[in-house]
Design a protein around this motif. Structure first.
Motif, mmCIF file in Angstrom:
data_model
loop_
_atom_site.group_PDB
_atom_site.id
_atom_site.type_symbol
_atom_site.label_atom_id
_atom_site.label_comp_id
_atom_site.label_asym_id
_atom_site.label_seq_id
_atom_site.Cartn_x
_atom_site.Cartn_y
_atom_site.Cartn_z
ATOM 1 N N GLY A 166 5.804 -8.806 -0.799
ATOM 2 C CA GLY A 166 5.462 -9.712 0.286
ATOM 3 C C GLY A 166 5.310 -11.130 -0.206
ATOM 4 N N VAL A 180 -3.060 -7.350 4.804
ATOM 5 C CA VAL A 180 -2.292 -6.564 3.837
ATOM 6 C C VAL A 180 -2.020 -5.202 4.448
ATOM 7 C CG1 VAL A 180 -2.393 -5.385 1.608
ATOM 8 C CG2 VAL A 180 -3.179 -7.746 1.801
ATOM 9 N N ARG A 186 1.400 -9.354 2.768
ATOM 10 C CA ARG A 186 1.680 -8.539 1.596
ATOM 11 C C ARG A 186 1.534 -7.056 1.945
ATOM 12 N NH1 ARG A 186 -1.988 -9.409 -2.837
ATOM 13 N NH2 ARG A 186 -0.323 -8.560 -4.136
#
Length: 268
Positions: free
Chosen positions: A17, A28, A56
């Motif tokens: 990411g 996340v 991410r």
């Protein structure tokens, strides 16, 4: 950041990411695999994640699986605690867990961990267990390590026990993540003691979740029925044409379960 892998506190992690900082404020995505598999089963998700997930993502090997250290005793709490060690405090999270991974997502979303988890999607979670099934899994947990004379033999065993037979190329690097070799012989990376984890108390886990929860299954999943899920949540999702490992069969279809989590999220 480019896709990469590392080990933190005995847990092997794959991730990718935006670079840290570029993804600031975005959740996340934590991808948790099922029993006997490892984080490499999410390899097929990389193109989808690059195109559609704004933050991410992390795909750890659960303790005792793949490249992660084993535990002395396997419980849902201890497995979840191993995953929690790789998470940065205060980072917003969305969890997509397959089978055992879904149970651990719910465990992490409870008060004992107090993590900022916004949503948990549990895919293919087995919610009903017979005494016969629990006895069979307990027997698997007692089996000694089996060594194979060739990689193809070990790969066939790994794919069978992880429920991935016919879904992955036995010669692929993804399968390598589930194997270990020593002096010309091969074995599974899995610590078979993990089969002793038992059956989850889904009613308690759902009641204790601090996050929004979605339960889903593939239409052809023989491990859990829509009726069983409906007893737990009012609107479980069924993915047409897919089986227990729907996330391996069709990453894009399963990624669609995360669409509500993208509402209001800043896009890169």
């Amino acid at each position: 950041m480019d896709d990469e892998s590392w080990t933190r506190d005995g847990i092997r992690v794959r991730g990718g990411g935006p670079a840290i900082g570029d993804g600031a404020g975005q959740p996340v995505l934590l991808l948790l695999h099922g029993l006997a598999a490892n984080g490499a089963v999410w390899d097929g998700w990389r193109p989808v994640l690059r195109r559609h997930w704004p933050g991410r993502w992390l795909a750890p090997d659960l303790p005792g699986h793949g490249g992660s250290d084993p535990l002395d005793d396997y419980t849902f709490h201890r497995l979840a605690a191993g995953v929690a060690r790789i998470l940065d405090p205060g980072q917003r999270l969305v969890v997509l867990g397959h089978s055992l991974g879904g149970v651990l997502g719910l465990t992490l979303a409870g008060d004992k961990f107090a993590l900022p988890i916004e949503a948990v999607v549990g895919l293919g979670v087995k919610v009903a267990w017979s005494e016969e099934e629990l006895t069979r899994f307990a027997a698997l947990a007692q089996r000694p390590v089996t060594w194979f004379d060739s990689r193809p033999e070990a790969a066939a065993r790994y794919l069978r026990i992880a429920g991935l037979d016919g879904l992955l190329d036995p010669a692929s690097p993804t399968v390598d993540a589930g194997l270990r070799s020593d002096d010309g012989r091969w074995r599974l990376a899995l610590d078979s003691s993990a089969f002793a984890v038992g059956a989850p108390d889904m009613v308690e886990l759902l009641a204790g979740s601090r996050a929004e929860v979605t339960l889903a299954r593939g239409e052809r999943d023989q491990m859990v029925s829509r009726e069983q899920l409906t007893r737990l949540v009012p609107a479980p999702v069924t993915l047409p044409g897919l089986g227990h490992n729907a996330h391996v069969e069709d990453p894009a279809a399963v990624f669609g379960l995360l669409s509500p989590c993208l509402d209001g999220v800043e896009r890169p």
